[in-house]
Design a protein around this motif. Structure first.
Motif, PDB file in Angstrom:
ATOM      1  N   LEU A   1      34.203  32.508  39.664  1.00  0.00           N
ATOM      2  CA  LEU A   1      34.709  33.189  40.855  1.00  0.00           C
ATOM      3  C   LEU A   1      34.697  34.679  40.537  1.00  0.00           C
ATOM      4  CD1 LEU A   1      37.912  31.032  41.544  1.00  0.00           C
ATOM      5  CD2 LEU A   1      35.843  31.039  42.948  1.00  0.00           C
ATOM      6  N   SER A   2      34.671  35.523  41.565  1.00  0.00           N
ATOM      7  CA  SER A   2      34.752  36.954  41.285  1.00  0.00           C
ATOM      8  C   SER A   2      35.319  37.715  42.473  1.00  0.00           C
ATOM      9  CB  SER A   2      33.378  37.514  40.911  1.00  0.00           C
ATOM     10  OG  SER A   2      32.452  37.374  41.955  1.00  0.00           O
ATOM     11  N   VAL A   3      35.939  38.847  42.165  1.00  0.00           N
ATOM     12  CA  VAL A   3      36.399  39.794  43.189  1.00  0.00           C
ATOM     13  C   VAL A   3      35.745  41.141  42.876  1.00  0.00           C
ATOM     14  CG1 VAL A   3      38.570  38.630  43.756  1.00  0.00           C
ATOM     15  CG2 VAL A   3      38.553  40.309  41.948  1.00  0.00           C
ATOM     16  N   GLY A   4      35.168  41.742  43.910  1.00  0.00           N
ATOM     17  CA  GLY A   4      34.410  42.966  43.742  1.00  0.00           C
ATOM     18  C   GLY A   4      35.255  44.217  43.807  1.00  0.00           C
ATOM     19  N   ILE A   5      34.783  45.218  43.098  1.00  0.00           N
ATOM     20  CA  ILE A   5      35.429  46.537  43.051  1.00  0.00           C
ATOM     21  C   ILE A   5      34.466  47.525  43.714  1.00  0.00           C
ATOM     22  CG2 ILE A   5      36.252  48.341  41.488  1.00  0.00           C
ATOM     23  CD1 ILE A   5      36.786  46.022  39.465  1.00  0.00           C
TER      24      ILE A   5
ATOM     25  N   GLY B   1      26.006  49.167  40.401  1.00  0.00           N
ATOM     26  CA  GLY B   1      26.989  48.601  41.320  1.00  0.00           C
ATOM     27  C   GLY B   1      27.330  47.197  40.882  1.00  0.00           C
ATOM     28  N   ASP B   2      27.808  46.400  41.806  1.00  0.00           N
ATOM     29  CA  ASP B   2      28.176  45.009  41.519  1.00  0.00           C
ATOM     30  C   ASP B   2      29.141  44.903  40.343  1.00  0.00           C
ATOM     31  OD1 ASP B   2      26.783  43.977  43.635  1.00  0.00           O
ATOM     32  OD2 ASP B   2      24.979  43.551  42.465  1.00  0.00           O
ATOM     33  N   ILE B   3      30.201  45.684  40.385  1.00  0.00           N
ATOM     34  CA  ILE B   3      31.246  45.607  39.372  1.00  0.00           C
ATOM     35  C   ILE B   3      32.319  44.658  39.900  1.00  0.00           C
ATOM     36  CG2 ILE B   3      32.978  46.877  38.051  1.00  0.00           C
ATOM     37  CD1 ILE B   3      30.076  47.540  37.264  1.00  0.00           C
ATOM     38  N   PHE B   4      32.647  43.649  39.098  1.00  0.00           N
ATOM     39  CA  PHE B   4      33.568  42.587  39.503  1.00  0.00           C
ATOM     40  C   PHE B   4      34.577  42.280  38.411  1.00  0.00           C
ATOM     41  CE2 PHE B   4      29.890  41.776  42.151  1.00  0.00           C
ATOM     42  CZ  PHE B   4      30.414  41.276  43.326  1.00  0.00           C
TER      43      PHE B   4
ATOM     44  N   ASP C   1      37.104  45.052  47.225  1.00  0.00           N
ATOM     45  CA  ASP C   1      36.474  45.114  48.545  1.00  0.00           C
ATOM     46  C   ASP C   1      35.683  43.873  48.948  1.00  0.00           C
ATOM     47  OD1 ASP C   1      34.311  45.427  46.833  1.00  0.00           O
ATOM     48  OD2 ASP C   1      33.479  47.156  47.891  1.00  0.00           O
ATOM     49  N   ARG C   2      35.609  42.863  48.068  1.00  0.00           N
ATOM     50  CA  ARG C   2      34.877  41.659  48.429  1.00  0.00           C
ATOM     51  C   ARG C   2      35.205  40.539  47.456  1.00  0.00           C
ATOM     52  NH1 ARG C   2      32.078  45.281  45.735  1.00  0.00           N
ATOM     53  NH2 ARG C   2      30.411  44.761  44.279  1.00  0.00           N
TER      54      ARG C   2
ATOM     55  N   ILE D   1      44.902  38.172  44.138  1.00  0.00           N
ATOM     56  CA  ILE D   1      44.399  39.486  44.565  1.00  0.00           C
ATOM     57  C   ILE D   1      43.695  39.349  45.909  1.00  0.00           C
ATOM     58  CG2 ILE D   1      42.824  41.375  44.045  1.00  0.00           C
ATOM     59  CD1 ILE D   1      43.184  40.812  41.108  1.00  0.00           C
ATOM     60  N   LYS D   2      44.047  40.218  46.821  1.00  0.00           N
ATOM     61  CA  LYS D   2      43.434  40.221  48.151  1.00  0.00           C
ATOM     62  C   LYS D   2      42.558  41.455  48.319  1.00  0.00           C
ATOM     63  CE  LYS D   2      45.717  36.547  49.130  1.00  0.00           C
ATOM     64  NZ  LYS D   2      45.068  35.341  48.672  1.00  0.00           N
ATOM     65  N   ASP D   3      41.606  41.385  49.253  1.00  0.00           N
ATOM     66  CA  ASP D   3      40.802  42.560  49.570  1.00  0.00           C
ATOM     67  C   ASP D   3      41.728  43.699  49.978  1.00  0.00           C
ATOM     68  OD1 ASP D   3      38.632  40.963  49.104  1.00  0.00           O
ATOM     69  OD2 ASP D   3      37.853  41.032  51.142  1.00  0.00           O
TER      70      ASP D   3
END
Length: 165
Positions: free
Chosen positions: A94-98, A118-121, A84-85, A155-157
């Motif tokens: 770098l990170s992508v959020g879950i 929260g803040d799981i990436f 989602d982010r 990976i995309k949002d």
């Protein structure tokens, strides 16, 4: 005059080399339709439908057994989530959020009188001063920085992520 030309060519060559080291990669292959993380095997798969596009070894939360139940438990969540982010300035390269926590995660944490956290990436490892082996995150999924550059591009949002026991 010839010396100036040579110096200019060297400056241009060095400048182009610096541009090639960007952490932002491009990806033009098949769309990643889902991500699967197999916690027991410490593997992450990027999939296009049923086809595995990439496979990675991962590190998980420092207390990897079971589903994340509250902030600080050191567990990586289990279940189906959505990317989602994105964070291009993550302290972990770098990170992508879950989208953890889901409503049921919040409800359970509230029931036991805790915060769900929260803040799981999915993220890289840079600036981590601890051991870069084994499970060391606080619930995230970690790959190497170089691998994260590819993951970030692919990976995309909105991509579904299945985190399996």
């Amino acid at each position: 005059m010839r010396v100036i030309r040579i110096l200019l060519m060297l400056v241009v060559a060095i400048g182009l080399t610096a541009c090639g080291s960007s952490k932002f990669k491009t990806y033009n292959g098949p769309k990643v339709t889902s991500v699967q993380v197999h916690k027991a095997d410490r593997k992450m798969y990027l999939l296009h439908n049923e086809r595995v596009l990439k496979k990675y070894d991962v590190a998980l939360g420092f207390n990897p057994d079971g589903h994340k139940q509250y902030e600080g438990d050191g567990r990586t969540p289990e279940g189906t989530y959505v990317v989602d982010r994105r964070n291009p300035n993550s302290q972990f390269h770098l990170s992508v959020g879950i989208n953890y926590p889901r409503p049921q995660d919040v409800a359970y944490a509230n029931f036991i009188g805790k915060s769900p956290g929260g803040d799981i990436f999915i993220h890289g490892r840079s600036n981590w001063n601890g051991q870069n082996r084994g499970d060391w995150t606080h619930g995230c999924i970690a790959v190497t920085d170089k691998e994260m550059e590819t993951v970030y591009a692919m990976i995309k949002d909105g991509t579904t992520i299945h985190i399996l026991p």
